[in-house]
Design a protein around this motif. Structure first.
Motif, PDB file in Angstrom:
ATOM      1  N   ASP A  81       0.809  -1.225   0.000  1.00  0.00           N
ATOM      2  CA  ASP A  81       0.000   0.000   0.000  1.00  0.00           C
ATOM      3  C   ASP A  81       0.837   1.268   0.000  1.00  0.00           C
ATOM      4  O   ASP A  81       0.387   2.307  -0.482  1.00  0.00           O
ATOM      5  CB  ASP A  81      -0.930   0.010   1.216  1.00  0.00           C
ATOM      6  CG  ASP A  81      -2.038  -1.021   1.120  1.00  0.00           C
ATOM      7  OD1 ASP A  81      -2.298  -1.502   0.000  1.00  0.00           O
ATOM      8  OD2 ASP A  81      -2.647  -1.342   2.156  1.00  0.00           O
ATOM      9  N   GLU A  82       2.048   1.203   0.545  1.00  0.00           N
ATOM     10  CA  GLU A  82       2.880   2.406   0.574  1.00  0.00           C
ATOM     11  C   GLU A  82       3.129   2.933  -0.833  1.00  0.00           C
ATOM     12  O   GLU A  82       3.093   4.145  -1.070  1.00  0.00           O
ATOM     13  CB  GLU A  82       4.205   2.137   1.278  1.00  0.00           C
ATOM     14  CG  GLU A  82       5.062   3.393   1.416  1.00  0.00           C
ATOM     15  CD  GLU A  82       6.407   3.153   2.087  1.00  0.00           C
ATOM     16  OE1 GLU A  82       7.090   4.143   2.399  1.00  0.00           O
ATOM     17  OE2 GLU A  82       6.764   1.979   2.289  1.00  0.00           O
ATOM     18  N   THR A  86       1.657   6.503  -2.146  1.00  0.00           N
ATOM     19  CA  THR A  86       2.618   7.515  -2.603  1.00  0.00           C
ATOM     20  C   THR A  86       2.325   7.928  -4.036  1.00  0.00           C
ATOM     21  O   THR A  86       2.351   9.122  -4.379  1.00  0.00           O
ATOM     22  CB  THR A  86       4.054   6.973  -2.490  1.00  0.00           C
ATOM     23  OG1 THR A  86       4.297   6.572  -1.142  1.00  0.00           O
ATOM     24  CG2 THR A  86       5.066   8.020  -2.890  1.00  0.00           C
ATOM     25  N   TYR A  87       2.060   6.947  -4.877  1.00  0.00           N
ATOM     26  CA  TYR A  87       1.692   7.197  -6.281  1.00  0.00           C
ATOM     27  C   TYR A  87       0.531   8.184  -6.353  1.00  0.00           C
ATOM     28  O   TYR A  87       0.578   9.177  -7.096  1.00  0.00           O
ATOM     29  CB  TYR A  87       1.326   5.861  -6.922  1.00  0.00           C
ATOM     30  CG  TYR A  87       0.777   5.903  -8.335  1.00  0.00           C
ATOM     31  CD1 TYR A  87       1.546   5.474  -9.412  1.00  0.00           C
ATOM     32  CD2 TYR A  87      -0.525   6.315  -8.607  1.00  0.00           C
ATOM     33  CE1 TYR A  87       1.041   5.469 -10.703  1.00  0.00           C
ATOM     34  CE2 TYR A  87      -1.042   6.326  -9.889  1.00  0.00           C
ATOM     35  CZ  TYR A  87      -0.255   5.899 -10.932  1.00  0.00           C
ATOM     36  OH  TYR A  87      -0.767   5.905 -12.212  1.00  0.00           O
ATOM     37  N   CYS A  88      -0.521   7.923  -5.599  1.00  0.00           N
ATOM     38  CA  CYS A  88      -1.725   8.781  -5.640  1.00  0.00           C
ATOM     39  C   CYS A  88      -1.432  10.171  -5.094  1.00  0.00           C
ATOM     40  O   CYS A  88      -1.900  11.178  -5.636  1.00  0.00           O
ATOM     41  CB  CYS A  88      -2.868   8.132  -4.868  1.00  0.00           C
ATOM     42  SG  CYS A  88      -3.466   6.581  -5.584  1.00  0.00           S
ATOM     43  N   SER A  89      -0.638  10.242  -4.031  1.00  0.00           N
ATOM     44  CA  SER A  89      -0.358  11.544  -3.408  1.00  0.00           C
ATOM     45  C   SER A  89       0.518  12.425  -4.283  1.00  0.00           C
ATOM     46  O   SER A  89       0.509  13.649  -4.140  1.00  0.00           O
ATOM     47  CB  SER A  89       0.315  11.347  -2.046  1.00  0.00           C
ATOM     48  OG  SER A  89       1.655  10.903  -2.194  1.00  0.00           O
ATOM     49  N   GLU A  90       1.277  11.812  -5.210  1.00  0.00           N
ATOM     50  CA  GLU A  90       2.167  12.602  -6.063  1.00  0.00           C
ATOM     51  C   GLU A  90       1.608  12.861  -7.457  1.00  0.00           C
ATOM     52  O   GLU A  90       2.195  13.635  -8.214  1.00  0.00           O
ATOM     53  CB  GLU A  90       3.517  11.884  -6.193  1.00  0.00           C
ATOM     54  CG  GLU A  90       4.303  11.829  -4.889  1.00  0.00           C
ATOM     55  CD  GLU A  90       5.678  11.219  -5.049  1.00  0.00           C
ATOM     56  OE1 GLU A  90       6.610  11.656  -4.336  1.00  0.00           O
ATOM     57  OE2 GLU A  90       5.837  10.306  -5.880  1.00  0.00           O
ATOM     58  N   SER A  91       0.503  12.212  -7.807  1.00  0.00           N
ATOM     59  CA  SER A  91      -0.016  12.336  -9.176  1.00  0.00           C
ATOM     60  C   SER A  91      -1.453  12.833  -9.249  1.00  0.00           C
ATOM     61  O   SER A  91      -1.890  13.293 -10.305  1.00  0.00           O
ATOM     62  CB  SER A  91       0.061  10.974  -9.878  1.00  0.00           C
ATOM     63  OG  SER A  91      -0.839  10.051  -9.268  1.00  0.00           O
ATOM     64  N   ALA A  98      -3.488   3.440 -10.153  1.00  0.00           N
ATOM     65  CA  ALA A  98      -2.204   3.040  -9.586  1.00  0.00           C
ATOM     66  C   ALA A  98      -2.045   1.523  -9.628  1.00  0.00           C
ATOM     67  O   ALA A  98      -0.978   1.006 -10.000  1.00  0.00           O
ATOM     68  CB  ALA A  98      -2.083   3.543  -8.145  1.00  0.00           C
ATOM     69  N   MET A  99      -3.093   0.806  -9.270  1.00  0.00           N
ATOM     70  CA  MET A  99      -3.023  -0.656  -9.269  1.00  0.00           C
ATOM     71  C   MET A  99      -2.870  -1.201 -10.689  1.00  0.00           C
ATOM     72  O   MET A  99      -2.109  -2.134 -10.932  1.00  0.00           O
ATOM     73  CB  MET A  99      -4.267  -1.231  -8.598  1.00  0.00           C
ATOM     74  CG  MET A  99      -4.365  -0.914  -7.116  1.00  0.00           C
ATOM     75  SD  MET A  99      -5.893  -1.509  -6.355  1.00  0.00           S
ATOM     76  CE  MET A  99      -5.623  -3.285  -6.448  1.00  0.00           C
ATOM     77  N   GLY A 100      -3.598  -0.589 -11.624  1.00  0.00           N
ATOM     78  CA  GLY A 100      -3.493  -1.021 -13.014  1.00  0.00           C
ATOM     79  C   GLY A 100      -2.115  -0.786 -13.581  1.00  0.00           C
ATOM     80  O   GLY A 100      -1.549  -1.644 -14.281  1.00  0.00           O
ATOM     81  N   GLU A 193      11.647   6.604  -5.751  1.00  0.00           N
ATOM     82  CA  GLU A 193      12.572   6.047  -4.762  1.00  0.00           C
ATOM     83  C   GLU A 193      12.094   4.678  -4.271  1.00  0.00           C
ATOM     84  O   GLU A 193      12.895   3.752  -4.081  1.00  0.00           O
ATOM     85  CB  GLU A 193      12.755   6.984  -3.576  1.00  0.00           C
ATOM     86  CG  GLU A 193      13.830   6.460  -2.629  1.00  0.00           C
ATOM     87  CD  GLU A 193      13.991   7.276  -1.356  1.00  0.00           C
ATOM     88  OE1 GLU A 193      14.386   6.683  -0.328  1.00  0.00           O
ATOM     89  OE2 GLU A 193      13.743   8.500  -1.388  1.00  0.00           O
ATOM     90  N   LEU A 194      10.794   4.546  -4.047  1.00  0.00           N
ATOM     91  CA  LEU A 194      10.272   3.247  -3.620  1.00  0.00           C
ATOM     92  C   LEU A 194      10.564   2.168  -4.661  1.00  0.00           C
ATOM     93  O   LEU A 194      11.016   1.066  -4.327  1.00  0.00           O
ATOM     94  CB  LEU A 194       8.767   3.345  -3.360  1.00  0.00           C
ATOM     95  CG  LEU A 194       8.334   4.083  -2.094  1.00  0.00           C
ATOM     96  CD1 LEU A 194       6.816   4.235  -2.068  1.00  0.00           C
ATOM     97  CD2 LEU A 194       8.812   3.337  -0.846  1.00  0.00           C
ATOM     98  N   ILE A 195      10.303   2.470  -5.924  1.00  0.00           N
ATOM     99  CA  ILE A 195      10.587   1.499  -6.989  1.00  0.00           C
ATOM    100  C   ILE A 195      12.077   1.210  -7.065  1.00  0.00           C
ATOM    101  O   ILE A 195      12.511   0.063  -7.259  1.00  0.00           O
ATOM    102  CB  ILE A 195      10.056   2.002  -8.343  1.00  0.00           C
ATOM    103  CG1 ILE A 195       8.519   2.113  -8.315  1.00  0.00           C
ATOM    104  CG2 ILE A 195      10.502   1.090  -9.468  1.00  0.00           C
ATOM    105  CD1 ILE A 195       7.807   0.787  -8.193  1.00  0.00           C
ATOM    106  N   SER A 196      12.894   2.246  -6.876  1.00  0.00           N
ATOM    107  CA  SER A 196      14.349   2.052  -6.892  1.00  0.00           C
ATOM    108  C   SER A 196      14.783   1.106  -5.781  1.00  0.00           C
ATOM    109  O   SER A 196      15.668   0.256  -5.982  1.00  0.00           O
ATOM    110  CB  SER A 196      15.060   3.396  -6.738  1.00  0.00           C
ATOM    111  OG  SER A 196      14.778   4.248  -7.829  1.00  0.00           O
TER     112      SER A 196
END
Length: 527
Positions: A81-82, A86-91, A98-100, A193-196
């Motif tokens: 969920d993090e 994060t995805y939603c809060s930045e986009s 985000a899930m798709g 950063e999370l993906i990294s």
């Protein structure tokens, strides 16, 4: 946990003084994490690590490489969920999106894992020697694709996952055997950063060399410029604006050693609606395209920004229904206030052009950072005379051009710049009456769609996501699907090398069991 630091290989680093934050367009507030931009020294260190890693990574076995790519996908899912939050809060994009996009990103990685595991992607070609050939003996020549070297990938604003840190460019480059340095997009640095962290963990767990991946923060253009100019960087992948992509392309061309820049730079994606189709289903088509134009608040590179038809009652009905339908759709949040500002400015510039009529414009109040969709219309002669009307307006906007006849329609298409997609809406056998129009569309696009919408890019081997300039900088390549690996390799030949010294892909025994072209015959057999 997001630290705001850079990944220089597998080490976190934040030696610089320039900091920034990301922005939540839904709440209209800055997010809390402070990110530190990479310094010149950190950039040099990352590139040198990538260069050192290339020496061994290029020779990694197909099994190890596939394990690495699959591990990245596993670690992305493990972020849970993090990552989504994060995805939603930045986009400003919804969790379903985000899930798709997460699923698509993982699917791309796994498809490249399958590609490298099978192995035939190297396109091995063998021409055996003919020492008795007259008048000159024929040498033994063997060819295969080999990786270019360290690749810089620029994150895309509108796809924080699928076209960014572990997106298609990165997956393809790693599959080819190229270390990757990501220039993180400042709008979604936390997501990056999370993906990294997932990539770095996967690299450690599967024994990849340190430096096979780095993630560099950047709030402006300086980090990207330094990366493209670095003499040890061998190629660049970019998804974004024509202005940004062209600037990188020009920069790379001016280097003492020019390098390829594979940039996908957007499109107006012309849609040709032929007369019989309009006569039979104008209203239904208009409703479909109202949804397509506003999908994702129009923030797709395949958004249908240009609709072309021949004047008549049916086209008028289409315009009227499209105009009435589009204002019933709830406006959506754009990715960032800057993107909204550019949309509003470009929309106003377009609709202020002489001869253009505004058919629909959402009039109700909207939340902060939400976009108001619009439809404009113009006649063919005016459109032909004004190149400004040909330009992309990134967002929920489209223009309907009313052509006098098929000849003008064809002329108009031929004058368009290169596009990612073109769509033809037609009834049964109707295309036979418009061969010039169909040929003109094919000449200007990378993908032609029949009776559909351009929004949506299927990730599969047959997909072409590219097109004539300025849709992309090299129309011979795709940015989507496993064929995109071809951007990060070069053909290389061995002449008269002893069998024991050849790479596995070219040995007589064909120990990998891959499909090869041997003396002009495709085969998996030994020689």
């Amino acid at each position: 946990m997001i630290t705001g630091k850079n990944y220089i290989g597998n080490q976190l680093s934040a030696n610089g003084n320039k900091t920034y934050t990301t922005f939540n367009p839904q709440t209209n507030q800055e997010n809390k994490v402070v990110f530190t931009e990479a310094t010149s020294e950190e950039i040099d260190q990352a590139v040198l690590l990538a260069t050192e890693a290339f020496a061994s990574f290029r020779n990694t076995s197909k099994e190890q490489k596939a394990a690495f790519l699959n591990a990245i996908a596993d670690e992305i899912l493990a972020l849970g969920d993090e990552l989504l939050e994060t995805y939603c809060s930045e986009s400003g994009l919804p969790q379903g999106r985000a899930m798709g996009e997460r699923g698509r990103t993982m699917g791309q990685l796994r498809s490249f894992a399958e590609l490298v595991l099978e192995g035939s992607w190297v396109e091995a070609s063998i021409d055996t020697a003919q020492p008795d050939r007259a008048p000159m003996p024929k040498p033994d020549v063997r060819k295969m694709n080999i990786p270019l070297g360290p690749v810089v990938v620029f994150g895309a604003s509108n796809f924080p996952l699928a076209y960014s840190t572990a997106g298609g460019d990165t997956a393809a480059a790693l599959a080819a055997g190229c270390p990757v340095l990501v220039k993180s997009h400042p709008m979604h640095a936390g997501t990056g950063e999370l993906i990294s962290s997932a990539i770095i963990k996967a690299a450690k767990d599967t024994g990849m060399p340190n430096g096979v991946f780095s993630n560099l923060n950047s709030s402006g253009i300086e980090v990207g410029q330094q990366l493209v100019n670095h003499p040890k960087v061998k190629a660049v992948g970019f998804t974004g604006s024509i202005r940004g992509g062209r600037a990188l392309y020009d920069l790379a061309a001016k280097r003492p050693e020019p390098i390829p820049v594979f940039a996908e730079m957007g499109s107006v994606n012309p849609v040709v609606v032929l007369p019989k189709a309009l006569e039979n289903r104008a209203a239904a088509l208009a409703k479909t395209y109202a949804q397509s134009i506003t999908l994702g608040t129009g923030q797709f590179c395949t958004n249908p920004g240009l609709i072309l038809g021949i004047k008549g009652a049916a086209l008028t009905e289409f315009i009227n229904v499209l105009a009435s339908e589009i204002v019933t759709i709830d406006p959506g949040c754009m990715l960032h206030p800057n993107i909204l500002g550019a949309y509003e400015a470009n929309k106003e510039k377009a609709i202020s052009q002489e001869g253009l009529t505004l058919a629909a414009h959402y009039q109700n109040d909207v939340a902060t950072n939400f976009a108001k969709q619009a439809i404009a219309t113009v006649n063919g002669a005016t459109f032909l005379a004004n190149p400004q009307l040909h330009q992309e307006v990134f967002g929920p906007y489209s223009i309907v051009v009313q052509c006098d006849d098929a000849n003008q329609l064809e002329e108009l298409i031929l004058q368009l710049e290169g596009q990612l997609t073109g769509t033809v809406i037609a009834d049964d056998n109707e295309t036979a009456n418009y061969p010039g129009v169909i040929a003109a569309v094919q000449n200007r696009v990378g993908r032609i769609i029949f009776n559909g919408v351009p929004t949506g890019v299927e990730v599969c081997p047959s997909m072409v996501h590219g097109g004539p300039y300025p849709a992309s900088t090299d129309s011979r390549f795709t940015a989507v699907g496993v064929s995109s690996i071809a951007r990060w390799v070069r053909p290389f030949s061995y002449q008269d090398w002893p069998n024991k010294l050849l790479p596995l892909e070219l040995k007589n025994e064909n120990p990998l069991g891959i499909l090869r072209l041997v003396n002009n015959q495709k085969t998996t057999d030994k020689i």
